[in-house]
Write a protein that holds these residues in place. Structure first.
Motif, short mmCIF file in Angstrom:
data_model
loop_
_atom_site.label_atom_id
_atom_site.label_comp_id
_atom_site.label_asym_id
_atom_site.label_seq_id
_atom_site.Cartn_x
_atom_site.Cartn_y
_atom_site.Cartn_z
N TYR A 181 0.83 -1.22 0.00
CA TYR A 181 0.00 0.00 0.00
C TYR A 181 0.85 1.25 0.00
O TYR A 181 0.43 2.29 -0.51
N THR A 182 2.08 1.17 0.54
CA THR A 182 2.94 2.35 0.49
C THR A 182 3.37 2.63 -0.95
O THR A 182 3.36 3.78 -1.40
N ALA A 183 3.70 1.57 -1.69
CA ALA A 183 4.04 1.75 -3.11
C ALA A 183 2.85 2.36 -3.84
O ALA A 183 2.99 3.25 -4.68
N LYS A 184 1.65 1.90 -3.46
CA LYS A 184 0.42 2.41 -4.09
C LYS A 184 0.25 3.90 -3.79
O LYS A 184 0.03 4.71 -4.69
N HIS A 185 0.38 4.26 -2.50
CA HIS A 185 0.22 5.67 -2.11
C HIS A 185 1.24 6.55 -2.84
O HIS A 185 0.90 7.61 -3.38
N ALA A 186 2.50 6.08 -2.84
CA ALA A 186 3.57 6.86 -3.45
C ALA A 186 3.25 7.10 -4.93
O ALA A 186 3.35 8.21 -5.44
N MET A 187 2.80 6.04 -5.58
CA MET A 187 2.50 6.12 -7.00
C MET A 187 1.32 7.05 -7.27
O MET A 187 1.37 7.90 -8.15
N LEU A 188 0.26 6.89 -6.48
CA LEU A 188 -0.93 7.71 -6.69
C LEU A 188 -0.62 9.19 -6.49
O LEU A 188 -1.10 10.05 -7.23
N ILE A 189 0.20 9.47 -5.48
CA ILE A 189 0.54 10.87 -5.20
C ILE A 189 1.36 11.45 -6.35
O ILE A 189 1.10 12.54 -6.84
N ARG A 190 2.35 10.67 -6.82
CA ARG A 190 3.20 11.17 -7.92
C ARG A 190 2.38 11.32 -9.21
O ARG A 190 2.66 12.20 -10.02
N GLU A 191 1.38 10.49 -9.37
CA GLU A 191 0.53 10.56 -10.57
C GLU A 191 -0.35 11.82 -10.54
O GLU A 191 -0.45 12.56 -11.49
N LYS A 192 -0.95 12.06 -9.36
CA LYS A 192 -1.91 13.15 -9.24
C LYS A 192 -1.21 14.50 -9.05
O LYS A 192 -1.69 15.51 -9.53
N TYR A 193 -0.09 14.48 -8.32
CA TYR A 193 0.63 15.72 -8.04
C TYR A 193 2.10 15.55 -8.41
O TYR A 193 2.94 15.32 -7.56
N PRO A 194 2.42 15.67 -9.70
CA PRO A 194 3.80 15.41 -10.13
C PRO A 194 4.83 16.36 -9.51
O PRO A 194 6.02 16.07 -9.55
N ASP A 195 4.39 17.46 -8.95
CA ASP A 195 5.35 18.39 -8.34
C ASP A 195 5.72 17.95 -6.92
O ASP A 195 6.47 18.65 -6.24
N THR A 196 5.22 16.79 -6.49
CA THR A 196 5.49 16.35 -5.12
C THR A 196 6.70 15.41 -5.10
O THR A 196 6.83 14.54 -5.96
N GLU A 197 7.53 15.62 -4.09
CA GLU A 197 8.68 14.74 -3.90
C GLU A 197 8.25 13.64 -2.92
O GLU A 197 7.70 13.96 -1.87
N VAL A 198 8.48 12.39 -3.27
CA VAL A 198 8.06 11.32 -2.37
C VAL A 198 9.25 10.44 -1.98
O VAL A 198 9.98 9.94 -2.83
N HIS A 199 9.48 10.32 -0.68
CA HIS A 199 10.55 9.46 -0.17
C HIS A 199 9.94 8.32 0.63
O HIS A 199 8.93 8.51 1.31
N ALA B 69 6.64 2.00 -9.25
CA ALA B 69 6.71 3.17 -8.39
C ALA B 69 8.11 3.77 -8.47
O ALA B 69 8.29 4.99 -8.51
N VAL B 70 9.13 2.89 -8.49
CA VAL B 70 10.52 3.37 -8.50
C VAL B 70 10.90 3.86 -9.90
O VAL B 70 11.43 4.97 -10.05
N GLU B 71 10.61 3.05 -10.91
CA GLU B 71 11.15 3.33 -12.24
C GLU B 71 10.33 4.35 -13.01
O GLU B 71 10.88 5.23 -13.66
N GLN B 72 8.99 4.23 -12.94
CA GLN B 72 8.18 5.15 -13.73
C GLN B 72 7.78 6.39 -12.96
O GLN B 72 7.62 7.45 -13.52
N TYR B 73 7.58 6.23 -11.65
CA TYR B 73 7.04 7.36 -10.89
C TYR B 73 8.10 8.06 -10.04
O TYR B 73 7.79 8.95 -9.28
N ASP B 74 9.36 7.60 -10.17
CA ASP B 74 10.45 8.32 -9.54
C ASP B 74 10.31 8.45 -8.02
O ASP B 74 10.67 9.47 -7.45
N VAL B 75 9.78 7.43 -7.40
CA VAL B 75 9.66 7.48 -5.95
C VAL B 75 11.03 7.15 -5.38
O VAL B 75 11.70 6.22 -5.84
N ASP B 76 11.48 7.92 -4.39
CA ASP B 76 12.82 7.75 -3.84
C ASP B 76 12.78 6.75 -2.69
O ASP B 76 12.31 7.06 -1.61
N TYR B 77 13.23 5.52 -2.95
CA TYR B 77 13.26 4.50 -1.90
C TYR B 77 14.61 4.54 -1.19
O TYR B 77 15.66 4.44 -1.83
#
Lengths: 663, 127
Positions: A410-428, A448-456
């Protein structure tokens, strides 16, 4: 005189490596009453069973002792074997020389002697065995499901589909459970409500299903196939039959300070409320803690405005009693308390939230109508930091020792949804391990890592503190061996999950077992995962252990299959090893009835002949054999020694003790 | 690799390094992290691997404040600070170093000292 056969199993090398099986067979063959003894590599195999059957017939055996594994494993197998060779199945005794001997001893001599003693003990008992016949009871063709989340809903729907009646008891005012609170579901990202609410509606419309919402199980009596359950219907202060769910009471209610539990207390709701728009049943409820009329007697606005005249301030809790053949526990989970984790500042900072709170903040039906705004000042957060394993995998005593299983996804899901809806958001995301076994799960996380640039970040957070309105998240980045601090606007904690606390009370009512983490125990961890060790009680969903929605639904259906299998039977065989009271010795003291956990003992007045044409009426114990589970508590408690347990009589137990002590 | 030394250090610290799940929370919390050449989580990991040589040479042991934040926060009941303390003690106790020579003692002796202190000091430092 009995003719006993002794069969010693090698269990491959499991027993034979530590126990001299030949010597055991030979020595036991010399025991009084024993006319035949043999050993074999696998007694439970087809050939081994054939050996037993042949010996029974050829040697005219009246009883057999099998020296093998635990009776929990193969007692039933060997009873069937004996029965098919014409022997009474209760003329079979098992001496456990695997779990109790070979697996725990190293010395062959010591183990062999002990195996002989245990074999001799079983022979001593068998000499006093009498053939027993199992009685039969009927089955009430109706199931009870405790808990109306996705697990309970799926189980109920499947049972109803098979044509049996089901009642769902749900402690909250609506069914739907945790899944109704979720925004999207992984790994396909379909909206939770879109897939759940049709099932809720199906439940409401299915004529086989009766939903008892805002209700709790109060008392359980009986046994498999024949449970009697008392259910408390909590006072709603609203007539369920009249209420149309129009919501006028909600809009006119002047008391608006109640915390909205459905929104994880992120906003308020009126005292008269419907938890959410798609609630089933779509009926309001009045919170007596918040209602001004109920607290002070003055108000009554909702009653004046209610066109259906459904408001009833005088309503009291009511009780219904129903009979069931099977009971399913589907009580679900909650987020564990974070009070021992003040390093994350959850209690002190409004912008440190749990993932379930984030679900509500992102949900279109939530307090922010689906716009992600941080709770403290309703602004859009630009830097969001997720912390995984908060309270999970923790053996320090503050958290839970287990992995909560769902958080990585669900964390991967949240991170992805946030980056999708608000691309100006930085997610760690701070993680210890990313655990994503499951169909399309790892692919989801990698997206989440490769397409949505979530910083793990591999590492854990040491502390979260507030500095000039920013949440400073200090933690380690283990791969670069650095200590880093991320100035964040919102911190989301993947808090551990724990079983819904009410499950403890329910487990007690059902006399079923619970583990140290309050998860219900299965009958067998691998082979009977949806049955509890108590006959007639089944487990569905999170109450048995952490699991996600797909797994919960699979288990719920498996559970339904087991229930249907039970309800489809017309008769159930009872356990013949039940208590029996000797009327001539019973003094009618009532002790046995007091200790009986199943309510199987009642008292009756009986007429006894005294001789010389005189009679006397005395009160004596009477055991309901269908209800008795053969636990033996009464036999220990009986002061006059009148009650005995068939198959485990006092004489038999004493004979066993003597055999053990004899050298 | 010095397993014997690792065993002694583990015993002294009373901590089981194998319980560590390598989350790094200790290093995430450590206030002296930047001054340390070997980080708190590495102490636990090196003890688990029996690689004590690096630890005994480490400067970190003199930087640890013993604030116990790492112990307090460890989800696995591991105590990195106790490991550091044990390494510190081991270094101090290594033969031929930091020992108290008998002939140097008289000048420190205060007549008020209980005899026991002297005896235990010799036991501890003058192997």
């Amino acid at each position: 005189m009995q003719r006993i056969g002794v069969f010693v199993c090698w269990c491959g090398s499991n027993i034979a490596a530590t126990v001299d099986v030949k010597r055991v067979a030979e020595t036991l063959g010399q025991e009084p009453g024993v006319v035949y003894s043999a050993d074999y590599q696998y007694m439970c195999s087809e050939n081994g069973q054939q050996l037993i059957k042949t010996a029974i017939k050829e040697h005219g055996l009246t009883g057999i002792v099998v020296c093998s594994c635990s009776p929990r494993m193969h007692e039933a197998t060997f009873r069937k074997t004996a029965e098919s060779a014409g022997l009474n199945p209760y003329m079979v005794e098992i001496a456990n020389i695997r779990e109790q001997v070979s697996w725990i001893h190293k010395d062959i001599e010591e183990a062999t002697v002990k195996a002989i003693i245990l074999g001799r003990t079983a022979i001593a008992k068998l000499l006093l065995n009498t053939p027993l016949t199992a009685g039969e009871t009927g089955v009430t063709k109706r199931a009870l499901v405790i808990g109306g989340g996705i697990a309970g809903i799926q189980t109920a729907l499947d049972i109803a589909e098979a044509g049996y009646e089901v009642d769902i008891v749900e402690q909250r005012p609506t069914i739907g459970g945790r899944m109704a609170q979720l925004d999207k579901t992984f790994p396909t990202l379909d909206c939770a409500a879109c897939i759940l609410t049709p099932k809720m509606v199906d439940c409401a419309q299915n004529e086989k299903i009766d939903i008892l919402s805002y209700s709790e199980v109060e008392e359980v009596k009986g046994f498999v196939g024949n449970f009697t359950v008392k259910i408390r219907k909590k006072a709603r202060y609203i007539d369920e039959k009249k209420c149309t769910g129009c919501g006028i009471c909600m809009s006119v209610c002047p008391s608006k300070k109640g915390l909205n539990e459905f929104n994880m207390n992120l906003n308020n709701r009126p005292a008269a409320y419907i938890p959410f728009a798609q609630a089933i049943p779509n009926v309001a409820v009045i919170d007596p803690e918040q209602c001004i009329k109920l607290k002070t007697g003055k108000c009554g606005l909702c009653s004046m405005k209610c066109e259906a005249k459904a408001i009833d301030y005088t309503q009291q809790d009511s009780f219904v009693e129903r009979n069931y053949g099977a009971i399913v526990v589907a009580t679900g989970f909650k987020i564990a308390d974070l009070k021992y984790f003040n390093e994350y500042g959850y209690a002190d900072n409004k912008d440190v939230i749990t993932s379930l709170e984030l679900e509500r903040l992102m949900n279109a039906a939530g307090p922010t109508k689906g716009t992600l705004l941080r709770p403290s000042d309703n602004t859009h957060p630009h830097v969001i930091t997720f912390i995984q394993c908060v309270g999970s995998r923790d053996i320090s005593g503050c958290g839970k020792p287990y992995c909560s299983k769902i958080c990585c996804m669900y964390t991967a899901k949240h991170a992805m949804l946030i980056r999708e809806k608000y691309p100006d958001t930085e997610v760690h995301v701070f993680y210890i391990d990313v655990r994503t076994p499951g169909k399309n799960y790892d692919e989801f996380y990698r997206r989440a890592v490769e397409q949505y640039d979530v910083d793990y970040i591999k590492g854990m957070v040491g502390k979260v503190y507030n500095e000039n309105g920013k949440l400073m998240v200090q933690g380690s980045d283990l791969l670069s061996n650095e200590q880093i601090t991320i100035a964040s606007d919102l911190v989301v904690l993947a808090a551990a999950i724990e079983p819904e606390p009410s499950v403890r009370k329910i487990a007690t009512l059902l006399t079923t077992s619970i583990d140290t983490n309050n998860f219900l125990t299965e009958a067998h961890a691998k082979l009977r995962p949806v049955e509890s060790p108590t006959a007639g009680i089944f487990l569905s969903g999170m109450c048995q252990g952490p699991k996600d929605i797909p797994e919960t639904v699979s288990q719920a259906s498996a559970c339904a299959a087991k229930v249907i299998g039970l309800l489809a039977k017309d008769k159930l065989k009872c356990n013949p090893c039940v208590s029996i009271s000797d009327d001539s010795m019973c003094i009618g003291c009532g002790t046995c009835a007091n200790v009986c956990p199943y309510g199987a003992i009642t008292y009756v007045d009986k007429e006894f002949r005294l001789g010389g044409g005189k009679t006397e009426v005395r009160r004596v114990a009477s055991v309901n054999e269908a209800v008795c589970q053969g636990c033996g508590a009464c036999t220990v408690a009986c002061p006059s020694g009148a009650i005995d347990l068939k198959g485990f009589t006092t004489k038999q137990i004493m004979a066993e003790v003597e055999a053990v002590c004899k050298r | 690799m010095n397993n014997e030394q690792a065993k002694i250090i583990s015993e002294l610290s009373g901590t089981n390094a194998k319980q560590c799940m390598k989350c790094g929370k200790c290093s995430g919390r450590c206030p002296m992290f930047d001054s340390m050449d070997i980080k708190p989580h590495q102490f636990v990991s090196l003890i688990a691997k029996g690689q004590t040589d690096k630890l005994l040479e480490s400067k970190s042991i003199w930087y640890c404040l013993s604030c116990m934040a790492c112990v307090e926060r460890c989800p696995r009941g591991v105590a990195p600070a106790a490991v550091i303390e044990a390494v510190r003690e081991s270094v101090i106790r290594v033969q031929g170093q930091n020992q108290l020579k008998a002939e140097e003692v008289p000048q420190f002796v205060d007549p008020e000292f209980p005899q026991q202190i002297l005896v235990s000091a010799f036991r501890k430092y003058n192997r």
